[in-house]
Design a protein around this motif. Structure first.
Motif, mmCIF file in Angstrom:
data_model
loop_
_atom_site.group_PDB
_atom_site.id
_atom_site.type_symbol
_atom_site.label_atom_id
_atom_site.label_comp_id
_atom_site.label_asym_id
_atom_site.label_seq_id
_atom_site.Cartn_x
_atom_site.Cartn_y
_atom_site.Cartn_z
ATOM 1 N N TRP A 103 -5.630 -10.396 -3.995
ATOM 2 C CA TRP A 103 -4.441 -9.971 -4.608
ATOM 3 C C TRP A 103 -3.385 -11.160 -4.704
ATOM 4 O O TRP A 103 -3.563 -12.057 -4.015
ATOM 5 C CB TRP A 103 -3.718 -9.173 -3.642
ATOM 6 C CG TRP A 103 -4.363 -7.815 -3.248
ATOM 7 C CD1 TRP A 103 -5.278 -7.835 -2.207
ATOM 8 C CD2 TRP A 103 -4.181 -6.514 -3.868
ATOM 9 N NE1 TRP A 103 -5.640 -6.376 -2.340
ATOM 10 C CE2 TRP A 103 -5.096 -5.806 -2.898
ATOM 11 C CE3 TRP A 103 -3.398 -5.843 -4.569
ATOM 12 C CZ2 TRP A 103 -5.200 -4.396 -3.327
ATOM 13 C CZ3 TRP A 103 -3.316 -4.418 -4.832
ATOM 14 C CH2 TRP A 103 -4.455 -3.603 -4.195
ATOM 15 N N ALA A 108 0.346 -7.792 -6.137
ATOM 16 C CA ALA A 108 0.844 -7.463 -5.267
ATOM 17 C C ALA A 108 2.335 -8.216 -5.022
ATOM 18 O O ALA A 108 2.550 -9.118 -4.115
ATOM 19 C CB ALA A 108 0.458 -7.470 -3.806
ATOM 20 N N GLY A 148 -0.585 -3.390 -8.463
ATOM 21 C CA GLY A 148 0.579 -2.945 -7.561
ATOM 22 C C GLY A 148 1.748 -3.155 -8.432
ATOM 23 O O GLY A 148 1.957 -4.275 -8.916
ATOM 24 N N TRP A 182 -1.134 1.114 -7.660
ATOM 25 C CA TRP A 182 -0.298 1.153 -6.194
ATOM 26 C C TRP A 182 0.974 0.966 -6.636
ATOM 27 O O TRP A 182 1.458 0.201 -7.370
ATOM 28 C CB TRP A 182 -1.125 -0.166 -5.500
ATOM 29 C CG TRP A 182 -2.436 -0.058 -5.329
ATOM 30 C CD1 TRP A 182 -3.533 -0.339 -6.041
ATOM 31 C CD2 TRP A 182 -3.133 0.187 -3.976
ATOM 32 N NE1 TRP A 182 -4.677 -0.034 -5.587
ATOM 33 C CE2 TRP A 182 -4.640 0.019 -4.091
ATOM 34 C CE3 TRP A 182 -2.710 0.365 -2.647
ATOM 35 C CZ2 TRP A 182 -5.454 0.106 -3.223
ATOM 36 C CZ3 TRP A 182 -3.413 0.678 -1.583
ATOM 37 C CH2 TRP A 182 -5.072 0.609 -1.758
ATOM 38 N N GLY A 212 4.317 -0.877 -4.191
ATOM 39 C CA GLY A 212 4.564 -1.500 -3.139
ATOM 40 C C GLY A 212 5.936 -1.052 -2.658
ATOM 41 O O GLY A 212 6.996 -1.528 -3.444
ATOM 42 N N LEU A 265 1.100 0.277 -1.286
ATOM 43 C CA LEU A 265 0.938 -0.999 -0.342
ATOM 44 C C LEU A 265 2.024 -1.144 0.313
ATOM 45 O O LEU A 265 3.292 -0.979 -0.009
ATOM 46 C CB LEU A 265 1.080 -2.128 -1.688
ATOM 47 C CG LEU A 265 -0.007 -2.346 -2.464
ATOM 48 C CD1 LEU A 265 0.213 -3.260 -3.639
ATOM 49 C CD2 LEU A 265 -1.362 -2.988 -1.858
ATOM 50 N N SER A 305 3.565 -3.991 3.499
ATOM 51 C CA SER A 305 3.706 -5.522 3.697
ATOM 52 C C SER A 305 4.167 -5.630 4.808
ATOM 53 O O SER A 305 4.201 -4.803 5.810
ATOM 54 C CB SER A 305 4.427 -5.973 2.482
ATOM 55 O OG SER A 305 5.910 -5.677 2.516
ATOM 56 N N SER A 336 -2.836 0.421 1.972
ATOM 57 C CA SER A 336 -3.352 -1.020 2.397
ATOM 58 C C SER A 336 -2.107 -1.677 3.058
ATOM 59 O O SER A 336 -0.909 -1.717 2.492
ATOM 60 C CB SER A 336 -3.711 -2.069 1.357
ATOM 61 O OG SER A 336 -4.071 -3.132 1.648
ATOM 62 N N GLY A 347 -0.254 -5.156 4.635
ATOM 63 C CA GLY A 347 -0.284 -6.682 4.263
ATOM 64 C C GLY A 347 0.536 -7.653 5.063
ATOM 65 O O GLY A 347 1.485 -8.073 4.691
#
Length: 343
Positions: free
Chosen positions: A47, A79, A109, A180, A182, A200, A202, A240, A242
């Motif tokens: 990413w 991302a 993303g 996606w 974020g 997403l 983080s 996901s 991160g």
């Protein structure tokens, strides 16, 4: 050591792609080489962050177009792309083009909100419409519709020798399922789920409410659960995580000292919410892969996911990223139940 709720299915990494403003090509080449290395090591995804008017990749879609021709298997993601800087129709064309070139490996993303330092940049970005631009979720909805094949115009057909389409071309049918959002708030998590996106997370969340002490992992878990509860197909919805994790298994003493100093400098911001947006940051994890795995298995947010895109630190050297990626793939990934994919 607590057992994770599920084994890690997909291992990815995220890079900002820094470069020297006086000589930007080597930095971009380094990012492409890191993505190539990721594929050789068996990572599932790579990413790229998005930075405008900074010395980081400003056009990740263009960079990933190049990466798509230097790799054959690894998924390629952004991302994230902040939509405040983008025209959704034009972005839909670019995303579909790169997805076609990559053989269906693109994972865009995105996020919404006004561009950073908007008052200083709006005259250059939107000289005629700066005070009228809509930076709400409606901008995401427009992109979703266009990528998923809804008409962009009421005109199509033959005009002279030219043929026109009423939907964005090229159209990549699977891309709409690989979009996606974020997000770091309960609202964004629910919105992404309601609109059938992936989510997403983080190392940043919003500290909503007055609960003290703030627990990053618990907040992140609540967002993931809100996303899945809102998604029309929660079983297939992808999430996901991160976090910034830095394994030190094969690091030199000098590298370990650098990594620990980097994490220590960033640690104070994790103690309480930061700024008007009340952003809460997760601590960076610098340790051996065994120690990192123990901490992740106990992390409420990690226990909700089966794929990750660990964030590489901003300011390290190419050789540091090679060491970190190698340890992620050969030490930490297997400790989390992950197996590398064959190139």
């Amino acid at each position: 050591m607590p057992s994770p709720s599920r084994p890690l299915r997909k291992l990815g990494f995220l890079t900002i792609g820094l470069f020297d403003g006086a000589d930007p090509r080597p930095g971009h080449e380094s990012t492409l080489e890191i993505i190539e290395l990721g594929e050789r090591l068996g990572f599932d995804s790579a990413w790229v962050r998005h930075r405008h008017l900074q010395y980081g990749v400003s056009s990740p879609v263009a960079l990933l177009a190049a990466a798509s021709q230097r790799t054959s298997r690894i998924e390629l993601g952004t991302a994230v792309i902040p939509l405040g800087w983008e025209n959704p129709l034009r972005l839909a064309e670019d995303l579909a083009t790169v997805d076609i070139l990559s053989g269906g490996r693109l994972n865009p993303g995105i996020s919404v909100g006004p561009p950073m330092h908007y008052d200083q940049v709006k005259d250059a970005l939107y000289p005629d419409t700066g005070d009228m631009e809509d930076f709400s979720y409606e901008r995401v909805r427009r992109l979703l519709d266009l990528v998923r094949g809804k008409p962009a115009t009421d005109f199509s057909g033959l005009e002279g020798f030219e043929v026109f389409s009423d939907v964005v071309q090229p159209h990549s049918p699977g891309l709409g399922r690989r979009l996606w959002y974020g997000g770091g708030s309960a609202r964004s998590a629910s919105w992404a789920g309601e609109h059938g996106m992936n989510f997403l997370t983080s190392s940043v969340v919003k500290a909503e409410g007055e609960e003290r002490p703030w627990d990053f992992a618990e907040i992140q878990r609540s967002h993931i659960r809100a996303f899945r509860a809102a998604h029309p197909d929660s079983a297939a919805a992808r999430v996901s995580q991160g976090l910034v994790v830095i394994p030190t298994d094969s690091a030199s003493p000098e590298q370990r000292a650098k990594y620990e100093a980097y994490a220590a400098k960033r640690l104070p911001r994790t103690a309480s919410p930061q700024g008007p947006a009340r952003l809460l940051f997760a601590p960076d994890i610098v340790a051996t892969s065994t120690e990192i795995a123990e901490r992740l298995h106990a992390h409420a947010g990690f226990r909700e996911v089966d794929e990750v895109a660990f964030a590489l630190p901003f300011t390290f050297e190419h050789e540091d990223y090679v060491q970190i990626l190698t340890d992620l793939a050969t030490r930490l990934g297997p400790a989390l139940g992950w197996s590398p994919r064959a190139s």
